[in-house]
Structure formats: structure tokens, C-alpha cells
Design a protein around this motif. Structure first.
Motif, PDB file in Angstrom:
ATOM      1  N   TYR A  31      44.276 -44.561  46.557  1.00 55.60           N
ATOM      2  CA  TYR A  31      43.645 -44.286  45.260  1.00 55.60           C
ATOM      3  C   TYR A  31      44.346 -43.118  44.573  1.00 55.60           C
ATOM      4  O   TYR A  31      43.769 -42.049  44.382  1.00 55.60           O
ATOM      5  CB  TYR A  31      42.151 -44.002  45.456  1.00 55.60           C
ATOM      6  N   PRO A  32      45.603 -43.319  44.156  1.00 56.40           N
ATOM      7  CA  PRO A  32      46.377 -42.215  43.575  1.00 56.40           C
ATOM      8  C   PRO A  32      45.979 -41.928  42.127  1.00 56.40           C
ATOM      9  O   PRO A  32      45.402 -42.775  41.437  1.00 56.40           O
ATOM     10  CB  PRO A  32      47.806 -42.748  43.643  1.00 56.40           C
ATOM     11  N   ASP A  33      46.316 -40.721  41.669  1.00 57.23           N
ATOM     12  CA  ASP A  33      46.153 -40.404  40.254  1.00 57.23           C
ATOM     13  C   ASP A  33      47.382 -40.902  39.493  1.00 57.23           C
ATOM     14  O   ASP A  33      48.240 -41.589  40.067  1.00 57.23           O
ATOM     15  CB  ASP A  33      45.914 -38.904  40.051  1.00 57.23           C
ATOM     16  N   THR A  34      47.476 -40.566  38.218  1.00 51.58           N
ATOM     17  CA  THR A  34      48.581 -41.093  37.413  1.00 51.58           C
ATOM     18  C   THR A  34      49.919 -40.463  37.767  1.00 51.58           C
ATOM     19  O   THR A  34      50.957 -40.919  37.302  1.00 51.58           O
ATOM     20  CB  THR A  34      48.293 -40.894  35.909  1.00 51.58           C
ATOM     21  N   GLN A  35      49.904 -39.419  38.580  1.00 53.26           N
ATOM     22  CA  GLN A  35      51.140 -38.825  39.075  1.00 53.26           C
ATOM     23  C   GLN A  35      51.490 -39.332  40.469  1.00 53.26           C
ATOM     24  O   GLN A  35      52.427 -38.851  41.096  1.00 53.26           O
ATOM     25  CB  GLN A  35      51.015 -37.294  39.076  1.00 53.26           C
ATOM     26  N   GLY A  36      50.702 -40.273  40.969  1.00 58.19           N
ATOM     27  CA  GLY A  36      50.971 -40.873  42.272  1.00 58.19           C
ATOM     28  C   GLY A  36      50.512 -40.052  43.452  1.00 58.19           C
ATOM     29  O   GLY A  36      50.852 -40.370  44.594  1.00 58.19           O
ATOM     30  N   ARG A  37      49.690 -39.023  43.204  1.00 53.75           N
ATOM     31  CA  ARG A  37      49.234 -38.157  44.285  1.00 53.75           C
ATOM     32  C   ARG A  37      47.927 -38.675  44.880  1.00 53.75           C
ATOM     33  O   ARG A  37      47.079 -39.193  44.151  1.00 53.75           O
ATOM     34  CB  ARG A  37      49.057 -36.726  43.768  1.00 53.75           C
ATOM     35  N   PRO A  38      47.767 -38.541  46.194  1.00 56.38           N
ATOM     36  CA  PRO A  38      46.566 -39.067  46.850  1.00 56.38           C
ATOM     37  C   PRO A  38      45.316 -38.278  46.480  1.00 56.38           C
ATOM     38  O   PRO A  38      45.396 -37.169  45.941  1.00 56.38           O
ATOM     39  CB  PRO A  38      46.885 -38.925  48.340  1.00 56.38           C
ATOM     40  N   ALA A 224      34.886 -44.105  42.304  1.00 58.34           N
ATOM     41  CA  ALA A 224      35.289 -43.064  41.356  1.00 58.34           C
ATOM     42  C   ALA A 224      36.659 -43.369  40.765  1.00 58.34           C
ATOM     43  O   ALA A 224      36.873 -43.241  39.548  1.00 58.34           O
ATOM     44  CB  ALA A 224      35.310 -41.704  42.061  1.00 58.34           C
ATOM     45  N   HIS A 225      37.589 -43.775  41.619  1.00 58.65           N
ATOM     46  CA  HIS A 225      38.939 -44.095  41.158  1.00 58.65           C
ATOM     47  C   HIS A 225      38.913 -45.247  40.162  1.00 58.65           C
ATOM     48  O   HIS A 225      39.560 -45.180  39.098  1.00 58.65           O
ATOM     49  CB  HIS A 225      39.817 -44.440  42.360  1.00 58.65           C
ATOM     50  N   ALA A 226      38.168 -46.299  40.469  1.00 54.03           N
ATOM     51  CA  ALA A 226      38.096 -47.454  39.582  1.00 54.03           C
ATOM     52  C   ALA A 226      37.484 -47.081  38.240  1.00 54.03           C
ATOM     53  O   ALA A 226      37.954 -47.531  37.173  1.00 54.03           O
ATOM     54  CB  ALA A 226      37.277 -48.562  40.249  1.00 54.03           C
ATOM     55  N   LEU A 227      36.452 -46.239  38.256  1.00 51.21           N
ATOM     56  CA  LEU A 227      35.780 -45.838  37.025  1.00 51.21           C
ATOM     57  C   LEU A 227      36.707 -45.004  36.144  1.00 51.21           C
ATOM     58  O   LEU A 227      36.824 -45.241  34.934  1.00 51.21           O
ATOM     59  CB  LEU A 227      34.511 -45.060  37.370  1.00 51.21           C
ATOM     60  N   VAL A 228      37.385 -44.023  36.735  1.00 52.27           N
ATOM     61  CA  VAL A 228      38.289 -43.167  35.961  1.00 52.27           C
ATOM     62  C   VAL A 228      39.470 -43.974  35.422  1.00 52.27           C
ATOM     63  O   VAL A 228      39.872 -43.826  34.263  1.00 52.27           O
ATOM     64  CB  VAL A 228      38.773 -41.980  36.813  1.00 52.27           C
ATOM     65  N   GLU A 229      40.048 -44.838  36.266  1.00 52.13           N
ATOM     66  CA  GLU A 229      41.175 -45.664  35.822  1.00 52.13           C
ATOM     67  C   GLU A 229      40.778 -46.559  34.651  1.00 52.13           C
ATOM     68  O   GLU A 229      41.540 -46.724  33.691  1.00 52.13           O
ATOM     69  CB  GLU A 229      41.668 -46.523  36.980  1.00 52.13           C
ATOM     70  N   LYS A 230      39.590 -47.130  34.709  1.00 58.54           N
ATOM     71  CA  LYS A 230      39.130 -48.006  33.641  1.00 58.54           C
ATOM     72  C   LYS A 230      38.975 -47.253  32.327  1.00 58.54           C
ATOM     73  O   LYS A 230      39.400 -47.730  31.264  1.00 58.54           O
ATOM     74  CB  LYS A 230      37.801 -48.648  34.036  1.00 58.54           C
TER      75      LYS A 230
END
Length: 317
Positions: A31-38, A224-230
Motif C-alpha cells: 500500500y505505497p504512497d504516490t512516492q512509492g514508499r511503504p 485507508a489506502h483505497a479511500l485516499v487513493e480514490k
């Protein structure tokens, strides 16, 4: 595994909890952020002390939870403090809106974490999301970052009441919602508000969600990751722990202690937030005490003979 009253599965043993935490650590890179960090996690750890009963069979005693959880904390995570104010009858399932009823027991717990584990928190989350003026004033003395505020929660006379903005505080506050709650679940609107605040430069732009180690940490991370990404779309975002989300590179104040004629003089290396947290161990007696202020960054305390003294504080905001 067992079921709660809300029919949500929870873990019943430390073996189940720790296996779930190992899975969570392994899954961070999924579930990385937009910088590819875990993913990073912020651990708000409680000590269950002072109860006269324990119907849910929680781990009780000083460090009983801390010593299990700390093994799973990763570099880049933060460790904060979670605390439920003890009720007048000290029953485990009773909430209290008064922080000071059994404050000595609560402060002893934090003193022991400093004295025996060498750590003092910069972040706090109130048990039951309950905040009243006495706790707010106490936090403004010692702990700079408060993740207790809860969106759209409360009513006349209710314990958990966040209907109106809190009075001006020295500490910085962040609104936190749970992803799986019977009272309020984080929404797309909650996430969008953080992006809007960031883009308008009117807020911290922090999205904060909460869960419990008695349920799947991976499940919360995934949701959380899915919600923020959406909500983010093409906008950038990054994982951060609870401390660095508000103030990057924020480290504890360093102290110089000098004893002279039975008095311990404590000098901070930089201006501090609030007041020094002074933990004292006098034999079996552990408590917090108040030093006198001698200069801008110097305090003094006359400890009992043979007592151990440790002081902690965070830098001024």
C-alpha cells in the motif's frame, strides 16, 4: 478469535495479535504512497492500570501492552500514548469525563514509561475520544500533538462530545476518524477536506485514521489506502507518522543535569513546549513532581535522598 457485541471479530490472545502485527509489517509495501514508499504506522499504546475489575480480560499492568507492541514498531513509525481516564469507581468498562479523579495513577504510568523504558510521547489520543478542560490543560503542559478530536460526534451531556471547536490550545490538534466504527466511519469528504486545506495553505492537510490492534491492522491499512487513493486522483500524498505529519524532524529536548547542595538543576538545550515532565522514583513510590523555574531554560528540584529523577520535554512549537 471472538466476536464483540457489534459482531465484529476481535483477537482473544497475544499470539493472534502478534501474528496480525507481523502480517501488517509484511504488507506495508503493498500500500505505497504516490512516492512509492511503504505505509507507516503510529502506535498509541495504553497501560491498563488501576482497575478493580477486567471483564474483557485485557492485558493489565505496567508495560503489559507496550512490551508486546514495541517489538513490531518499524523505523519511520511513531509511538504515542493512549489513555482512558479512570472512572470514580475504577471499573474497566466505565468512561470518565474527569481527567483528575485518579490523576496520580495515570501520571505514575507515564512516569514509569519514562523511567523504565526511556521514552516520553509527543503524541496523544484520548480514550473514548473524551476531552474536557482539565485534560486539555494537562496536555498543554506536556504533550504537543493531540489526535483525540473526532468528527461529528457528541450530544448534550454525552461523554464524547466534539460538536463545537475546542478552545484555543497550545498543542496542535488533528481530527481522527475510525475506518470501522459503530459511531462514525471515515468518509471521502473527510479525506477531501485534508487535500483542500493543503492546497489552500489553511491547514496541515493530514488525514488521520484510527484502528485497534485487537482487529486486523492490514484491513485498516487497506481501507485507508483505497479511500485516499480514490479521493486523491492525480494529486500527490505521502505516508507519515503522527509526529512527523505535523512537524518533521521533531526530536526530544536534550537535558543537562547538575547537582549542587542537594538540588538538581536541569537545563534544556532549547526552548521547550509547556513544562518539564519530571518523573521521580523514591523507593517503590513513583510520581510526577514540579520543579521551580530558575531561568529561561533552567529548572531546579530538590529530590528526596536517594531518589532517581528523570526529566523529559519536547521542543517549543
Amino acid at each position: 478469535m471472538r466476536a464483540t457485541l457489534q459482531n465484529r471479530p476481535t483477537f482473544a490472545t497475544w499470539a493472534e495479535v502478534e501474528e496480525a502485527l507481523r502480517k501488517a509489517n509484511w504488507a506495508r509495501h503493498l500500500y505505497p504512497d504516490t512516492q512509492g514508499r511503504p505505509a507507516k504506522l503510529s502506535w498509541f499504546i495504553a497501560d491498563h492500570i488501576g482497575w478493580v475489575d477486567n471483564p474483557r480480560r485485557k492485558a493489565t499492568g505496567q508495560h503489559a501492552v507496550y512490551d508486546h507492541i514495541i517489538k513490531h514498531v518499524q523505523g519511520g513509525d511513531s509511538v504515542g500514548w493512549h489513555c482512558h481516564a479512570l472512572s470514580p469507581r475504577r471499573r474497566a468498562l466505565e468512561y470518565s469525563t474527569t481527567w483528575t479523579t485518579h490523576l496520580g495513577l495515570v501520571e505514575e504510568s507515564l512516569c514509569r514509561r519514562l523511567l523504565e523504558r526511556g521514552t516520553f510521547p509527543s503524541t496523544f489520543r484520548a480514550g473514548g475520544a473524551i476531552m474536557r478542560p482539565d485534560l486539555a490543560a494537562w496536555l498543554d503542559l506536556f504533550i504537543p500533538f493531540d489526535y483525540s478530536p473526532h468528527p461529528a460526534l457528541g450530544g448534550p451531556g454525552e461523554a464524547m462530545d466534539w460538536r463545537k471547536p475546542a478552545p484555543l490550545a497550545k498543542r496542535w490538534e488533528v481530527c481522527t476518524a475510525e475506518l470501522d466504527s459503530i459511531t462514525y466511519k471515515m468518509t471521502e469528504e473527510d479525506v477531501e477536506r485534508a487535500f483542500v486545506a493543503e492546497e489552500a495553505l489553511t491547514g496541515s492537510g493530514v488525514v488521520s485514521y484510527a484502528g485497534h490492534d485487537r482487529r486486523s491492522v492490514v484491513g485498516d491499512m487497506q481501507r485507508a489506502h483505497a479511500l485516499v487513493e480514490k479521493v486523491a486522483g492525480k494529486r500527490k500524498w505521502k505516508w507519515a507518522n503522527a509526529s512527523e505529519a505535523l512537524k518533521p524532524n521533531y526530536t526530544p529536548v536534550e537535558w543537562s543535569l547538575v547537582e549542587d547542595a542537594g538540588v538538581t538543576y536541569m537545563t534544556a538545550a532549547e526552548p521547550i513546549f509547556g513544562h518539564p515532565f519530571l518523573a521521580v522514583q523514591d523507593g517503590e513510590c513513583v510520581y510526577r513532581d514540579n520543579p521551580t523555574r530558575e531561568d529561561v531554560m533552567m529548572w531546579a528540584f530538590k529530590p528526596p535522598k536517594g531518589a532517581r529523577v528523570v526529566v523529559a520535554a519536547w521542543p517549543a512549537l
